[in-house]
Design an enzyme around this catalytic site. Structure first.
Site, PDB file in Angstrom:
ATOM      1  CB  SER A 154       1.146  24.145  70.375  1.00 36.81           C
ATOM      2  OG  SER A 154       0.752  24.027  68.911  1.00 36.81           O
ATOM      3  CG  ASP A 208      -4.912  28.705  69.155  1.00 37.38           C
ATOM      4  OD1 ASP A 208      -5.417  28.009  68.991  1.00 37.38           O
ATOM      5  OD2 ASP A 208      -3.866  29.017  69.890  1.00 37.38           O
TER       6      ASP A 208
END
Length: 285
Positions: A154, A208
């Site tokens: 991330s 995602d």
């Protein structure tokens, strides 16, 4: 676009997903030099099997920095590796990015001309830069034959990309494995990273949403290549090497970017060859 990767590379992705998962576990943020990197059962078995030991941890509940980037620098004696591992944000992705908006700042490493990067990622790296560079430099002095590998998930993947770029500029042949990283900077920066010495292994998962930010229409581009986990669901943890699609080139939309942001599938962001955020709980979109 290429379907499938080697068994060796796929095993590396699994190993460094384990390493990155360990960066989310609170005991490792404050681990003292020489202590073992540990996780709750099943979170980082490969790390524990290799007897990975901490050099320094950073971030966590008592941190006073603006960005609170957390993780550790460690030694893997079994694989002769010096590891720099970054967890993602403990906040929601949108809230973290909103603290810095979409503003880009100049990136001034020698050789990176007209490069800009996201101001928040630049701040995150600046707040950890000294402790990490000192730790890696000292570790290389003691273990000159060890390979430096940077990992992150991330926002941690974005900061890890900046860390690897600077280490390489210092003459360190660093590889970087990122999972679900957002775009870090502009096309000039992405091209610069791609041409540096050291491997770039940027993994995405299904649809995602985080790798699809920050937007290309305001000048952000991903590094190349992309390794896309696909042919599963947003919560699939077990894949085979044949389920990885490789997309080359800046701005490629053949992999994750081609899935679109609607519907937003935040679950895919937490599942990278396992529940990479298991120690913290899901990173919210």
């Amino acid at each position: 676009m290429t379907v499938g990767i080697t068994e060796s590379l796929f095993n590396n992705f699994k190993l460094f997903a384990n390493v990155t998962a360990a960066a989310y576990c609170p005991p490792n943020e404050n681990a003292t030099a020489g202590s073992l990197i540990t996780c709750p059962e099943g979170v980082c078995p490969q790390v524990e099997a290799d007897g990975v030991t901490s050099i320094v941890g950073f971030g966590g509940s008592n941190d006073t920095t603006t960005t609170n980037i957390k993780g550790f620098v460690a030694l893997n004696p079994v694989r002769s590796q010096i590891i720099v591992s970054f967890a993602g944000s403990g906040n929601t992705i949108r809230n973290w990015l909103a603290d810095f908006s979409f503003v880009q700042v100049a990136y001034t490493i020698t050789g990176c001309r007209a490069c800009t990067v996201h101001s928040g990622f630049a701040k995150g790296w600046a707040e950890r830069r000294t402790v990490i560079l000192n730790a890696v430099t000292a570790a290389l002095a003691a273990h000159s034959d060890y390979k430096v590998v940077v990992t992150g998930h991330s926002i941690g993947g974005a900061v890890g990309t900046l860390a690897a770029a600077e280490l390489r500029s210092m003459g360190v042949d660093a590889d970087v494995y990122s999972y679900g990283s957002p775009r870090v900077g502009n096309a000039a920066f992405a091209s610069f990273v791609a041409t540096q010495k050291g491997g770039n292994y940027r993994m995405t998962h299904e649809n995602d949403p985080v790798p699809q930010i920050l937007p290309t229409w305001i000048g952000y581009q991903h590094t190349s290549p992309e390794y896309w986990l696909t042919n599963g669901t947003t919560t699939t943890d077990v894949y085979e090497k044949e389920n990885v699609v490789v997309c080359e080139g800046l701005g490629s939309e053949g992999c994750n970017a081609g899935t679109g942001l609607i519907p937003i599938a935040g679950d895919a962001h937490n599942h990278y060859l396992g529940v990479i955020t298991a120690c913290q709980g899901p990173v919210a979109w």
